[in-house]
Write a protein that holds these residues in place. Structure first.
Motif, PDB file in Angstrom:
ATOM      1  N   THR A  89     -51.867 -18.173 -70.402  1.00 32.84           N
ATOM      2  CA  THR A  89     -51.464 -17.103 -70.454  1.00 32.84           C
ATOM      3  C   THR A  89     -50.161 -16.996 -68.991  1.00 32.84           C
ATOM      4  O   THR A  89     -50.326 -17.337 -67.721  1.00 32.84           O
ATOM      5  N   LEU A  90     -49.191 -16.350 -69.270  1.00 28.03           N
ATOM      6  CA  LEU A  90     -48.467 -16.371 -67.929  1.00 28.03           C
ATOM      7  C   LEU A  90     -48.334 -15.292 -68.329  1.00 28.03           C
ATOM      8  O   LEU A  90     -47.919 -13.737 -68.755  1.00 28.03           O
ATOM      9  N   ALA A  91     -47.644 -14.456 -66.856  1.00 30.59           N
ATOM     10  CA  ALA A  91     -48.225 -13.478 -65.917  1.00 30.59           C
ATOM     11  C   ALA A  91     -46.598 -13.068 -66.354  1.00 30.59           C
ATOM     12  O   ALA A  91     -46.020 -13.586 -65.658  1.00 30.59           O
ATOM     13  N   SER A  92     -45.669 -11.905 -66.937  1.00 27.99           N
ATOM     14  CA  SER A  92     -44.763 -11.663 -67.370  1.00 27.99           C
ATOM     15  C   SER A  92     -44.502 -11.272 -65.788  1.00 27.99           C
ATOM     16  O   SER A  92     -42.946 -11.525 -65.969  1.00 27.99           O
ATOM     17  N   ASP A  93     -44.825 -10.492 -64.830  1.00 27.17           N
ATOM     18  CA  ASP A  93     -43.827 -10.462 -63.870  1.00 27.17           C
ATOM     19  C   ASP A  93     -43.012 -11.642 -63.723  1.00 27.17           C
ATOM     20  O   ASP A  93     -42.366 -11.956 -62.320  1.00 27.17           O
ATOM     21  N   TYR A 140     -51.765  -7.307 -65.613  1.00 28.55           N
ATOM     22  CA  TYR A 140     -52.714  -8.304 -67.269  1.00 28.55           C
ATOM     23  C   TYR A 140     -51.919  -7.987 -68.291  1.00 28.55           C
ATOM     24  O   TYR A 140     -51.420  -8.556 -68.745  1.00 28.55           O
ATOM     25  N   ASN A 141     -51.891  -6.275 -68.725  1.00 28.34           N
ATOM     26  CA  ASN A 141     -51.024  -6.699 -69.987  1.00 28.34           C
ATOM     27  C   ASN A 141     -49.903  -7.004 -70.876  1.00 28.34           C
ATOM     28  O   ASN A 141     -49.207  -7.582 -71.423  1.00 28.34           O
ATOM     29  N   ARG A 142     -48.987  -6.648 -69.000  1.00 27.23           N
ATOM     30  CA  ARG A 142     -47.409  -8.039 -69.713  1.00 27.23           C
ATOM     31  C   ARG A 142     -47.224  -9.220 -69.633  1.00 27.23           C
ATOM     32  O   ARG A 142     -48.019 -10.015 -68.002  1.00 27.23           O
TER      33      ARG A 142
END
Length: 151
Positions: free
Chosen positions: A30-34, A137-139
Motif C-alpha cells: 500500500t502506497l500512501a497517496s499523500d 489512510y483511505n487515500r
C-alpha cells in the motif's frame, strides 16, 4: 514474498509511506497517496518517490514473484472532488492514480503484460472518513502481488 517485500521497504514502512499486508488475494503493498501524489492530483511526485518506485519495479521483476500477476488499485477518501478541478469524480482520480503508478513501474522495467488496473473511488475505505487521519489512510494505491488462485 511478504518477508522480502517487508525488508525491502523497511525505511518507507517506518515513515508510514508504505504498508505491507497480505490477504486472500496475495501480498498487498500500500502506497500512501499523500506521500506519492501532489494534493488533489494524479501526478506522481516523482522527485520524492523515484527511489522507491525503482525498488518496487525491481521487486516486481525479481525471482521472488516470478510468474505472478499484479493488480494496481486506486482508492480515494470520501471528500467531494473540487468541481473546478480536472476530475469529474473520485472514480476518475482513483483510476488515474493507479494508471500513472503503472506507467512509472513499467518505465522502470516491470512487465506491463502482468498488470491489471482498477479504480475504486471511496467504495473500499480501510478507516473512517470522519477523521483527517482516517481519510489519509483511505487515500492510497494498493499494488497486489496476486496469488495464482486470484487471476
Amino acid at each position: 514474498s511478504l518477508k522480502k517485500a517487508t525488508s525491502l521497504f523497511q525505511p518507507e514502512i517506518k515513515s508510514n509511506k508504505v504498508r505491507i499486508t497480505s490477504d486472500e488475494r496475495g501480498v498487498v503493498i500500500t502506497l500512501a497517496s499523500d506521500g506519492f501524489f501532489r494534493p488533489a492530483s494524479a501526478q506522481v511526485d516523482i522527485e520524492a518517490t523515484r527511489d522507491l518506485l525503482v525498488r518496487l519495479a525491481e521487486f516486481l521483476k525479481s525471482e521472488a514473484v516470478a510468474g505472478r500477476k499484479f493488480r494496481i488499485e486506486g482508492h480515494t477518501d470520501s471528500s467531494a472532488i473540487d468541481p473546478s478541478g480536472p476530475w469529474k469524480s473520485n472514480w476518475e482520480l482513483s483510476a488515474a492514480r493507479a494508471i500513472n503508478t503503472l506507467h512509472y513501474l513499467t518505465d522502470f522495467g516491470a512487465d506491463e503484460r502482468r498488470f491489471q488496473v482498477a479504480g475504486f473511488a471511496d467504495t473500499m475505505p480501510i478507516a473512517s472518513n470522519a477523521t483527517e487521519e482516517g481519510r489519509a489512510y483511505n487515500r492510497r494505491v494498493d499494488i497486489i502481488v496476486l496469488d495464482p488462485a486470484h487471476l
